[in-house]
Design a protein around this motif. Structure first.
Motif, PDB file in Angstrom:
ATOM      1  N   ALA A  67       1.021  -1.152   0.129  1.00 36.97           N
ATOM      2  CA  ALA A  67      -0.037   0.090   0.224  1.00 36.97           C
ATOM      3  C   ALA A  67       1.009   1.212   0.144  1.00 36.97           C
ATOM      4  N   ALA A  68       2.047   1.386   0.636  1.00 35.12           N
ATOM      5  CA  ALA A  68       2.999   2.471   0.761  1.00 35.12           C
ATOM      6  C   ALA A  68       3.375   2.637  -0.810  1.00 35.12           C
ATOM      7  N   ARG A  69       3.516   1.722  -1.619  1.00 43.53           N
ATOM      8  CA  ARG A  69       3.845   1.984  -2.922  1.00 43.53           C
ATOM      9  C   ARG A  69       2.917   2.805  -3.764  1.00 43.53           C
ATOM     10  N   ASP A  70       1.504   2.961  -3.435  1.00 46.42           N
ATOM     11  CA  ASP A  70       0.756   3.950  -3.858  1.00 46.42           C
ATOM     12  C   ASP A  70       1.043   5.451  -3.905  1.00 46.42           C
ATOM     13  N   TYR A  71       1.819   5.605  -2.781  1.00 48.29           N
ATOM     14  CA  TYR A  71       2.016   7.070  -2.492  1.00 48.29           C
ATOM     15  C   TYR A  71       3.584   7.472  -2.597  1.00 48.29           C
ATOM     16  N   ALA A  72       4.309   6.619  -2.747  1.00 52.27           N
ATOM     17  CA  ALA A  72       5.551   6.745  -2.640  1.00 52.27           C
ATOM     18  C   ALA A  72       6.489   6.622  -3.997  1.00 52.27           C
ATOM     19  N   ALA A  97       5.043  10.123  -4.390  1.00 56.89           N
ATOM     20  CA  ALA A  97       4.807   9.718  -5.869  1.00 56.89           C
ATOM     21  C   ALA A  97       4.449  10.837  -6.670  1.00 56.89           C
ATOM     22  N   LYS A  98       4.557  10.958  -8.034  1.00 51.58           N
ATOM     23  CA  LYS A  98       4.446  12.202  -8.938  1.00 51.58           C
ATOM     24  C   LYS A  98       2.712  12.484  -8.559  1.00 51.58           C
ATOM     25  N   ALA A  99       1.955  11.340  -8.885  1.00 49.73           N
ATOM     26  CA  ALA A  99       0.475  11.823  -8.702  1.00 49.73           C
ATOM     27  C   ALA A  99       0.078  11.142  -7.391  1.00 49.73           C
ATOM     28  N   VAL A 106      -0.026  16.534   4.733  1.00 55.65           N
ATOM     29  CA  VAL A 106       0.597  15.591   5.409  1.00 55.65           C
ATOM     30  C   VAL A 106       2.301  15.596   5.446  1.00 55.65           C
ATOM     31  N   SER A 107       2.511  16.170   4.060  1.00 56.55           N
ATOM     32  CA  SER A 107       4.039  16.497   3.823  1.00 56.55           C
ATOM     33  C   SER A 107       4.428  17.801   4.161  1.00 56.55           C
ATOM     34  N   ALA A 108       3.637  18.792   4.584  1.00 58.35           N
ATOM     35  CA  ALA A 108       3.818  19.902   5.165  1.00 58.35           C
ATOM     36  C   ALA A 108       4.614  20.876   4.270  1.00 58.35           C
ATOM     37  N   GLY A 109       4.313  20.974   3.043  1.00 55.86           N
ATOM     38  CA  GLY A 109       5.070  21.455   1.947  1.00 55.86           C
ATOM     39  C   GLY A 109       6.382  20.745   1.296  1.00 55.86           C
ATOM     40  N   ARG A 110       6.781  19.607   1.901  1.00 52.03           N
ATOM     41  CA  ARG A 110       7.879  18.799   1.252  1.00 52.03           C
ATOM     42  C   ARG A 110       7.654  17.979   0.182  1.00 52.03           C
ATOM     43  N   ASP A 111       8.546  17.344  -0.447  1.00 54.46           N
ATOM     44  CA  ASP A 111       8.112  16.443  -1.455  1.00 54.46           C
ATOM     45  C   ASP A 111       8.445  15.051  -1.128  1.00 54.46           C
ATOM     46  N   THR A 112       8.439  15.062   0.094  1.00 53.09           N
ATOM     47  CA  THR A 112       8.627  13.512   0.815  1.00 53.09           C
ATOM     48  C   THR A 112       7.473  13.311   1.689  1.00 53.09           C
ATOM     49  N   VAL A 113       7.155  12.159   2.021  1.00 52.45           N
ATOM     50  CA  VAL A 113       6.168  11.569   3.018  1.00 52.45           C
ATOM     51  C   VAL A 113       6.663  10.632   4.014  1.00 52.45           C
ATOM     52  N   ALA A 114       6.310  10.489   5.196  1.00 48.93           N
ATOM     53  CA  ALA A 114       7.043   9.517   6.112  1.00 48.93           C
ATOM     54  C   ALA A 114       5.420   8.656   6.199  1.00 48.93           C
ATOM     55  N   ILE A 115       5.982   7.326   6.080  1.00 46.20           N
ATOM     56  CA  ILE A 115       5.192   6.202   6.091  1.00 46.20           C
ATOM     57  C   ILE A 115       5.310   5.208   7.054  1.00 46.20           C
ATOM     58  N   ARG A 116       4.315   4.364   7.507  1.00 45.42           N
ATOM     59  CA  ARG A 116       4.902   3.397   8.463  1.00 45.42           C
ATOM     60  C   ARG A 116       3.578   2.258   8.638  1.00 45.42           C
TER      61      ARG A 116
END
Ligand code: TXA
Ligand code: MG
Length: 313
Positions: A67-72, A97-99, A106-116
């Motif tokens: 499921a993480a791969r959908d967003y990253a 991920a691009k789209a 959730v990313s607070a303006g960054r181009d990253t996301v924290a997932i667990r």
């Protein structure tokens, strides 16, 4: 306690989430304050209720690495660490991920996301039933001590408290280890119960510290996890107007109140007890909380990190 809850209770909580509401739920680390991570209004409610600065991004909880791969933009480092430690108390910061369907906040303006992927049965039931990724910071007001029991969440928010799933005491008691895997080598952003040694042992990966050698996720300000009264570290003596947070079998004598993180000197036990004991001793009758030294190795690194932030003013 890793019990499950009846399906009807989980369904009601899942409905609250899909309607844009907030649900506090137990994880193996601390209680989280959850919202549907796909819904920007719901995510905004988390920031509002916690009084969380908008620059501090959130962890998105998902049910599997799949499921993480959908967003990253998934990569080899993320795959290795996820395979070794998920489900469990490790958060991976990966490029979005691009789209990416996640709310931007959730990313607070960054181009990253924290997932667990959490391990707690109730968190997993909720993720399965809601069928959406759940953004969830610790369920405390911003800057305060994280909750390790449902009662802490109730105390923290009072009449503003969201729906709370009761899951007993959190077994680990410290927030997840946060590792940035956007670069060549993994970088430690927040120490937790998955230690650098654990990662080396299970994956052979060496986790680096930030360039400045400071361990720091964007939201981890110097003062964090802070009780209302002062906290005094590495106490070698204690005043009779102080509360004592002891460690080991030779607690200092003469404090107004004493709690012991671990009489046997177990760091696991100390981690489990830390936040509940800080809360219990946070009483204006005492001048301060004096904390005895905790060894700076293994899990002690994360414990001392939280203690230093609790003591900073
Ligand atoms: O154990 C935990 O991690 C708990 C449970 C509920 O899962 N959650 C938790 O969330 O501790 P929170 O929001 O209290 O802490 C998340 C930490 C913050 O220090 C935040 O700055 C960092 O993770 N973080 C989140 N997203 C990030 C990102 N994209 N880049 C860097 N750091 C990030
Ligand atoms: Mg927190």
């Amino acid at each position: 306690m890793m019990t499950m809850l009846p399906a009807t209770i989980i369904q009601a909580a899942a409905d609250t989430l899909t309607k844009g509401g907030l649900v506090a739920f137990p994880t193996e680390t601390v209680y989280g304050l959850g919202a549907n991570a796909l819904n920007a209004d719901a995510v905004a409610r988390i920031f509002a209720l916690k009084g969380r600065p908008s620059f501090n991004p959130l962890i998105v909880h998902v049910k599997s690495a799949e499921a993480a791969r959908d967003y990253a933009k998934w990569n080899a480092l993320a795959e290795t660490l996820a395979a070794a430690f998920w489900p469990g108390p490790l958060t991976l910061v990966v490029p979005r991920a691009k789209a990416c369907a996640l709310a931007d906040a959730v990313s607070a303006g960054r181009d990253t996301v924290a997932i667990r992927v959490p391990a707690h049965m109730i968190a997993r039931q909720l993720l399965d039933t809601a069928g959406v990724p759940i953004a969830a910071p610790s369920a405390n007001r911003s800057g305060k001590v994280s909750p390790t029991a449902a009662a802490h969440v109730r105390e923290e928010f009072g009449v503003e408290a969201p729906l709370i799933l009761e899951g007993g005491n959190c077994v680990i008691g410290l927030e997840s280890t946060v590792i940035d895997v956007t670069g060549e080598a993994p970088v430690l952003l927040r120490p937790g119960s998955v230690t650098q040694e654990d990662i080396m042992a299970r994956t052979g990966l060496r986790v680096a510290l930030n360039e400045d050698g400071e361990i720091r996720a964007p939201g981890m300000l110097a003062s964090h996890y802070a009780p209302a009264i002062a906290v005094r570290l590495n106490a070698a003596d204690v005043g009779k107007d102080e509360a004592l947070l002891a460690f080991g079998d030779m607690p200092l004598q003469g404090a107004a109140a004493t709690m012991n993180l671990s009489v046997s000197g177990s760091l696991d036990e100390a981690a489990t007890n830390l936040f509940a004991m800080l809360r219990a001793l946070d009483d204006e009758r005492y001048r301060s909380i004096a904390v005895m030294p905790v060894p700076e190795h293994g899990l002690g690194i994360a414990i001392n990190d939280r203690l230093r932030r609790a003591a900073a003013r």
